[in-house]
Design an enzyme around this catalytic site. Structure first.
Site, PDB file in Angstrom:
ATOM      1  CG  ASP A  80      -1.825   1.186   1.289  1.00  0.00           C
ATOM      2  OD1 ASP A  80      -2.379   1.539   0.244  1.00  0.00           O
ATOM      3  OD2 ASP A  80      -1.964   1.769   2.367  1.00  0.00           O
ATOM      4  CB  THR A 113      -0.900   6.793  -2.179  1.00  0.00           C
ATOM      5  OG1 THR A 113      -2.069   6.866  -1.401  1.00  0.00           O
ATOM      6  CG2 THR A 113       0.199   7.567  -1.522  1.00  0.00           C
ATOM      7  CB  THR A 114       1.067   3.645  -5.806  1.00  0.00           C
ATOM      8  OG1 THR A 114       1.010   3.080  -4.495  1.00  0.00           O
ATOM      9  CG2 THR A 114       2.274   3.094  -6.532  1.00  0.00           C
ATOM     10  CG  ASP A 414      -6.645   1.715   0.820  1.00  0.00           C
ATOM     11  OD1 ASP A 414      -6.812   2.609   1.660  1.00  0.00           O
ATOM     12  OD2 ASP A 414      -5.534   1.472   0.311  1.00  0.00           O
TER      13      ASP A 414
END
Length: 553
Positions: A80, A113-114, A414
């Site tokens: 994550d 995010t990534t 998530d």
């Protein structure tokens, strides 16, 4: 000779201007470290690309895991992006800034995010080529701003309105989110748990409050034994050995009242002159608690039928003698319940919270089919199940090891946000890399309307978006360029198969495959990536010149 002389003069002039700027900073603070224009931009670009390289291998269902080892030897396994950026110790100031922006993306939307970090890194990489050719960063930033405005308008027009209360569609959304965070078998189990829990707490005309979903974990058995409890799991049990451990057909009394002798709030004292007075005072104290307890037992006799019983969940204390009275009457009483659970109990079981014993009526009682205790080692858990029309529930996560439990908890959070976003937005965008391919082609058409060198910024931003499908292909073991060419050719041919199939390496139709992304996540991602990239490109000097914290001497 004349030309060489002019070039040398220009170079010398630029160097003297840079050195003058650096000298000015040194005069203000002799301890300052200064990185001049070219070095500052190079540091920012390298930091963004370095962070991109760290997170690149995590993207998508085929992404790899990272092992984080703390200073005390504690280990965390995760893929994550938000967890990685929070837990990693990042010292480079630029990388730290990108990490903060990316984690803010997770705080706002719950995902992406990534992807945000990868796009920022790729924009910086594309910009490096133009800066090395002598293009001023300001011109690139103007192009990036134009591209951002155009892409946000395109996203608003391309979003697809769907019936986001359809359980089948919500299962597809949750599955797309969870499969990127955990292995397929476990993700498929939690897909149904996550969707059912969000639908359970949903009320018509009200915003979803995910705090009404309690996430409990037990280090027991395996992750596949996790389940959704349409009710509550409390992390403590009865405080009297004589109380029943399992009850059925229970009336639930939710109390916020002291069933023990209360000390006065102001500093005060009681004085007595002989033993009789002392005994009378002790009896009066005891009688005060006993009367309140008898009042509750009288309510039990009125409200409960022959095959029903009473369960008391009190936010405050119950003294041992009162517990003994309740236990003799077959009542299960829990004291010192957590405040956050009190609201959930009422939403799950019905009834209302009682703040005064005198105001207690039969209507204040909730109902549950079954209440039972389960003990694991030194921990005792109380399950309240079989409730009617619950608006609160508990996701019970089981795992053999703390690493597994922590990984599942991150993924479940998530997944809950993904389903909640879909219900709130009512719109979705296609996933599997299709969104980025479509945005790239839209920007390439928009570029023809832009004049001047700002086109380079639009081109850089458009090319940066393709890092997502390229990385998905790389992580699945396919050739990135070949896979991307197939997707672009499919889109230009008018086909709806614009997503990347990680199992075959061929284009697929995301709508048919049921791979959807949240509209708000993608919109926030393209917006924040453009803003942070433009800011970093405009940095022409990095000055490390903070105030000295220690006093001299």
């Amino acid at each position: 000779k004349k030309i060489n002389g002019r070039l040398r003069a220009r170079t010398a002039g630029k160097q003297s201007a840079d050195s003058a700027m650096a000298n000015a900073t040194q005069i203000v603070n002799p301890n300052a470290d200064v990185l001049k224009s070219g070095q500052a931009q190079l540091m920012n670009i390298n930091a963004a690309r370095g962070l991109q390289d760290v997170l690149k291998s995590n993207l998508g269902p085929k992404g790899t895991l990272k092992m984080l080892v703390g200073g005390s030897g504690d280990i965390k396994l995760t893929k994550d992006g938000n967890t990685l950026l929070h837990e990693m110790q990042i010292q480079n100031p630029t990388a730290c800034m990108i990490a903060r922006i990316a984690t803010a993306q997770d705080d706002i939307t719950g995902d992406g995010t990534t992807s945000a970090v990868l796009i920022v890194g790729e924009i910086m990489k594309q910009a490096e080529r133009h800066i090395s050719d002598g293009v001023h960063p300001r011109l690139l930033c103007e192009g990036i701003e134009l591209a951002k405005t155009a892409i946000l308008e395109y996203v608003d027009n391309m979003k697809l309105q769907k019936d986001t209360l359809d359980r089948t569609l919500l299962l597809q959304i949750a599955q797309a989110s969870l499969r990127t965070k955990m292995h397929q078998e476990l993700a498929d189990l939690f897909t149904e748990i996550v969707v059912d829990s969000v639908l359970c707490i949903r009320k018509d005309g009200e915003l979803l409050d995910l705090h009404m979903i309690e996430i409990m974990h037990m280090q027991h058995k395996s992750g596949m034994d996790s389940r959704l409890v349409k009710g509550l799991v409390l992390d403590h049990g009865g405080r009297h050995p004589g109380m029943p451990k399992k009850l059925s057909k229970c009336r639930i009394l939710t109390l916020n009242y002291d069933l023990e002798y209360q000390r006065s709030e102001v500093q005060s004292g009681f004085y007595y002159s002989n033993a009789d007075q002392r005994e009378a005072m002790v009896e009066a104290e005891r009688k005060w608690v006993d009367d309140k307890t008898k009042f509750i037992l009288d309510l039990k006799r009125k409200a409960c039928k022959e095959d029903e019983t009473l369960v008391i969940i009190n936010q405050k204390g119950i003294d041992p003698l009162a517990l003994d009275m309740l236990a003799k009457d077959g009542v299960l009483a829990l004291r010192r319940a957590k405040r956050r659970n009190m609201e959930r109990i009422v939403l799950a079981c019905g009834g209302e919270q009682v703040n005064s014993i005198e105001d207690m009526t039969i209507d204040c009682l909730g109902y549950a089919e079954e209440v039972y205790e389960q003990t694991l080692g030194e921990e005792t858990y109380t399950f309240v199940e079989g409730v009617q029309n619950p608006f609160s529930c508990t996701i019970l996560i089981k795992g053999a090891h703390p690493h597994v439990i922590a990984q599942i908890k991150d993924a479940v959070r998530d997944g809950l946000r993904a389903v909640s976003n879909a219900i709130t937005d009512g719109h979705l965008v296609p996933g599997a890399g299709a969104f980025e391919v479509m945005c790239h082609e839209a920007l390439m058409q928009y570029k023809t309307k832009v004049t001047g060198r700002a086109k380079l910024g639009v081109q850089a931003y458009a090319d940066a978006l393709l890092i997502i499908p390229k990385t998905l292909a790389e992580n699945a073991g396919y050739d990135a360029q070949e896979s991307l060419m197939k997707l672009q050719e499919s889109f230009l041919a008018g086909s709806s198969a614009v997503g990347f199939d990680i199992y075959t390496g061929e284009p697929l139709d995301p709508a048919t495959a049921g791979i959807w992304d949240n509209y708000r996540v993608k919109r926030q991602m393209v917006d924040s990536a453009a803003i942070i990239s433009a800011q970093l490109l405009l940095v022409d000097e990095v000055i490390r010149a903070g105030k000295q914290m220690k006093k001299s001497g």
